[in-house]
Design a protein around this motif. Sequence first.
Motif, PDB file in Angstrom:
ATOM      1  N   SER A 121       2.045  13.852   1.489  1.00 38.22           N
ATOM      2  CA  SER A 121       1.449  12.906   2.526  1.00 38.22           C
ATOM      3  C   SER A 121       2.474  11.541   2.493  1.00 38.22           C
ATOM      4  N   ALA A 122       2.308  10.837   3.451  1.00 39.47           N
ATOM      5  CA  ALA A 122       2.733   9.486   3.234  1.00 39.47           C
ATOM      6  C   ALA A 122       2.417   8.522   2.377  1.00 39.47           C
ATOM      7  N   MET A 123       1.014   8.900   2.101  1.00 39.39           N
ATOM      8  CA  MET A 123       0.048   7.981   1.391  1.00 39.39           C
ATOM      9  C   MET A 123       0.691   8.394  -0.149  1.00 39.39           C
ATOM     10  N   GLU A 124       0.834   9.709  -0.498  1.00 41.82           N
ATOM     11  CA  GLU A 124       1.368  10.196  -1.757  1.00 41.82           C
ATOM     12  C   GLU A 124       2.862   9.612  -1.777  1.00 41.82           C
ATOM     13  N   GLN A 125       3.607   9.640  -0.869  1.00 40.80           N
ATOM     14  CA  GLN A 125       4.971   9.270  -1.157  1.00 40.80           C
ATOM     15  C   GLN A 125       4.894   7.611  -1.575  1.00 40.80           C
ATOM     16  N   TYR A 126       4.012   6.668  -0.663  1.00 40.44           N
ATOM     17  CA  TYR A 126       4.152   5.371  -1.122  1.00 40.44           C
ATOM     18  C   TYR A 126       3.514   5.217  -2.649  1.00 40.44           C
ATOM     19  N   TRP A 138       6.445   6.246  -4.981  1.00 36.12           N
ATOM     20  CA  TRP A 138       7.320   4.931  -4.889  1.00 36.12           C
ATOM     21  C   TRP A 138       6.732   3.826  -5.647  1.00 36.12           C
ATOM     22  N   ARG A 198       0.600   1.840   0.392  1.00 39.72           N
ATOM     23  CA  ARG A 198       1.138   1.270   1.386  1.00 39.72           C
ATOM     24  C   ARG A 198       1.071  -0.114   1.916  1.00 39.72           C
ATOM     25  N   TRP A 250       3.172  -2.124  -0.046  1.00 40.43           N
ATOM     26  CA  TRP A 250       4.601  -2.338   0.502  1.00 40.43           C
ATOM     27  C   TRP A 250       4.512  -3.288   1.797  1.00 40.43           C
ATOM     28  N   GLU A 271      13.976   0.736   2.736  1.00 40.10           N
ATOM     29  CA  GLU A 271      14.023   2.291   3.177  1.00 40.10           C
ATOM     30  C   GLU A 271      14.879   3.202   2.324  1.00 40.10           C
TER      31      GLU A 271
END
Length: 364
Positions: free
Chosen positions: A4-9, A12, A35, A38, A63
């Motif tokens: 998920s986007a949250m997992e990716q952030y 990171w 997030r 970020w 990015e």
Amino acid sequence: MDLSAMEQYWIWLSGVEGIGIRRFYRLLSEYGDARAVWDSIGDPGMAFLGARALENLRAARTEERFFRVFSELERLNMRAIPRISEAYPASLHEIFDPPATLYVRGDADLSAERMFAIVGTRRATRDGKRAAREFARTLAGEGVSVVSGLARGVDTAAHEGALEGGAPTIAVLGSGADVIYPPENELLAERILDAGGAVVSEYVPGAEPSKGNFPQRNRIISGLCAGVLLVEGAENSGAMITVNLATEQGRDVFAVPGSIYSPLSAAPNRLIQLGAPPALSGWDILEHYRWASRPAKPAPGAPLPELDEEESTLVTALREQELSFDELCSLGKFPAAKLNSLLTMLVLRGIIVKAPGGLYRAYQ
């Protein structure tokens, strides 16, 4: 790798150099999620990070840097499991300072029901290596995933024994999961992966081993498992860090008793003196958790293999300890050619086995 986007952030942020586990969790506490971190870079409230970590965080907020993390994981055939993922091992949620992200090579289930750690000194004796290998082989033979640290000595023997036993074994590193240390265990790591095991680290791909990383990774070794076995270690052995962490985590601790005159048996003997259960074979552990029952002993009077005098001499010596071909030659009883013939026949009959390192031992 579906994230998920949250997992990716999360992945990171946890991989930014200099952030570390404590700063990472403080950032989440201050800003709510990765997030939000970020989006808030430059906020004066991040001054607690210190100048270097803050500069690293600013530099990582592009990015290109963000997506490079995931392209590198794909290139290495490595998965990242953030703590907010359902795939994250439940047992690690319970420990102090749980790793923010696990980087994993291989397919082993890190949440398997039967997981057990075998640890000990890098300077293991011949008997210590044999014990680690035999315990691991017995446990793996009953479907237990053996966890260790891929270090020299006891760890290496434990992974080898687990491979012999046929269950996945998991190596937890103090470097990136793609940086095998010590280097001579690269082939062993590949064997672990080929057999369905895993190489695991909380450090980002490419991270070199450093002295401080190894005590830190030990909490993962013990945290993944129901218990820990200490095979050998001096009083001040680094393996005692894992034992102490296991105790703090509420895990069981077992110890292999050894000679009171052996410095490398000092730590396990001391643990037994303090109340740790002594383990004489893998069956002691299997029965403790009710994972398996010990095989029945042969009935009295059951036929034993027929041995002539020469074979009996060899088998008697190999029941006492593992010996190499040269050591058997030094007993002075057989010429080399005759000894080779006797050993070959005993191996083929299943009376003795040739163990890793060119050592022979007799089945008890």
